[in-house]
Design an enzyme around this catalytic site. Structure first.
Site, PDB file in Angstrom:
ATOM      1  N   ASP A  80       0.804  -1.222   0.000  1.00  0.00           N
ATOM      2  CA  ASP A  80       0.000   0.000   0.000  1.00  0.00           C
ATOM      3  C   ASP A  80       0.838   1.275   0.000  1.00  0.00           C
ATOM      4  O   ASP A  80       1.981   1.309   0.443  1.00  0.00           O
ATOM      5  CB  ASP A  80      -0.960   0.017   1.186  1.00  0.00           C
ATOM      6  N   GLU A 138      -0.557  -2.215   5.178  1.00  0.00           N
ATOM      7  CA  GLU A 138       0.442  -2.113   6.251  1.00  0.00           C
ATOM      8  C   GLU A 138       0.369  -0.773   6.952  1.00  0.00           C
ATOM      9  O   GLU A 138       0.674  -0.667   8.141  1.00  0.00           O
ATOM     10  CB  GLU A 138       1.845  -2.328   5.674  1.00  0.00           C
TER      11      GLU A 138
END
Length: 415
Positions: A80, A138
């Site tokens: 991400d 994350e």
């Protein structure tokens, strides 16, 4: 024969760098990694590596089975981006307004795909399996993506005996690796506090309970936790990152909100700081005639490396990059969702040097101008791939040794 992948990343370097640039141009924040996931699946198909999907929404698990049975090693990359508007002057800068790969996850995904390609070429020489864990979310503490991936049974069919992850690190030059036994990254709790007093006219403060004064007193007292309650040898940070309150210059504020974070390494320190935090916030506000509402989020636990597998990373790095490639480092109190994998499986987390040459002060992770030196990318994929190879061979040697001991004993007792 154990595969030696030193230098093998060079032939894939341009392809993987271009792949990293594609991810960089099309960043997707936590929970929205749909196109990123599709691209990963496309490359795994191209490399003829089987995979399954849908873990924590967009997560992917690739699997390479070696030519001989054995143990299982996992390597993880986070996927991400961050809700940051990019300010780096790059030809491949983000094309998505307000989103940027400011933490290097674009390079993490690309390097893991490169490592998968390298290992696919030598899979017949491997004893066991290698898992490639592409993790979403994350950056969205306290929930993250590691826990939800495990909740979705990512390791139900293939369970790792050891797990590794690497992170680009601008404080280290290309060719150096940061790894150590024990804590690498900190526990990262969050909090939000609302102070409620009683507002009124600035000329008549005696009729009010000034929420700004109360909040100021609370914040000042919170700083004593680190300076007076925490053992000085136990690293701890308590930071107030945002505060909001008041209406105009001649109004006493009735409400103030502030937010911040607490970072620790040890669980007992984390709990003590949390207890003192609640005690101080409620105690001070009540003593001043106000009240407090606290939202406290237990975030990622500390990322703690297994000594044995941290040493494996160090040994592999020295073999690939030379004796000076693993300097002594201090841990960082930044949070990392990989910690949740390490709570269940032994392994290690390490840093890959990516400093940009000629820059006196490197832009840190999460900075709108963050950049990384792409010369590190082939080294990173080689290191991940070779670490997986070396670990499988270590595990195989241990297995052979454990089987040999009873036989040796039996032979020794034979008359």
């Amino acid at each position: 024969m154990r595969p030696n992948l030193k230098g093998e990343g060079k032939q894939l370097a341009q392809e993987i760098i271009e792949l990293r640039r594609w991810f960089h141009q099309f960043p997707e924040v936590s929970g929205e990694e749909f196109e990123t996931s599709k691209k990963i699946q496309q490359k795994l198909d191209e490399y003829q590596i089987p995979y399954t999907t849908g873990y924590a929404g967009t997560g992917v698990l690739g699997v390479i089975e070696g030519g001989s049975p054995g143990k299982t090693v996992a390597i993880r990359a986070d996927m991400d981006a961050l809700p940051i508007t990019e300010e780096a002057n790059l030809s491949f800068a983000s094309k998505i307004e307000g989103k940027m790969h400011a933490c290097g996850h674009d390079a993490h995904v690309a390097m893991l795909l490169g490592a998968a390609r390298l290992l696919s070429d030598v899979k017949d020489q491997l004893h066991g399996k290698v898992l490639f864990v592409f993790q979403p979310s994350e950056e969205i503490t306290p929930n993250g993506g590691a826990g939800p991936m495990m909740d979705d049974q990512v390791f139900a069919e293939h369970t790792p005996d050891v797990i590794f992850a690497q992170h680009v690190w601008p404080d280290l030059p290309v060719g150096q690796i940061g790894v150590r036994p024990g804590p690498m990254m900190g526990a990262s709790d969050r909090f939000k506090v609302e102070i409620e007093g009683a507002g009124g006219h600035a000329s008549m403060p005696h009729q009010t309970v000034d929420a700004i004064i109360v909040a100021n007193t609370v914040i000042n007292n919170l700083q004593t936790i680190v300076s007076r309650n925490v053992n000085p040898v136990d690293a701890t940070v308590l930071t107030i990152g945002r505060i909001e309150g008041g209406y105009r210059y001649n109004v006493v504020a009735d409400k103030v909100t502030f937010e911040g974070t607490i970072r620790t390494f040890k669980n007992e320190t984390k709990q003590m700081v949390k207890d003192r935090f609640f005690s101080i916030v409620h105690g001070v506000t009540e003593s001043m005639g106000a009240k407090a509402t606290i939202e406290y989020y237990d975030g990622y636990p500390a990322t703690v490396n297994d000594e044995k597998w941290a040493q494996r990373v160090k040994n592999t790095a020295i073999e690939l990059l030379g004796i000076d490639s693993t300097p002594i480092i201090e841990p960082c109190l930044g949070g990392e969702d990989f910690s949740r994998f390490l709570l269940k499986y032994p392994g290690a987390y390490f840093w890959l040097g990516t400093a940009v040459p000629g820059v006196e002060k490197q832009k840190p992770l999460h900075d709108p101008k963050f950049m990384l030196n792409e010369e590190a990318i082939p080294l990173g994929m080689e290191l991940m791939a070779q670490t997986a190879v070396d670990t499988l061979y270590d595990l195989q040697a241990e297995e052979n040794s454990s089987h040999a001991k009873p036989l040796l004993k039996k032979v020794a007792n034979y008359k």
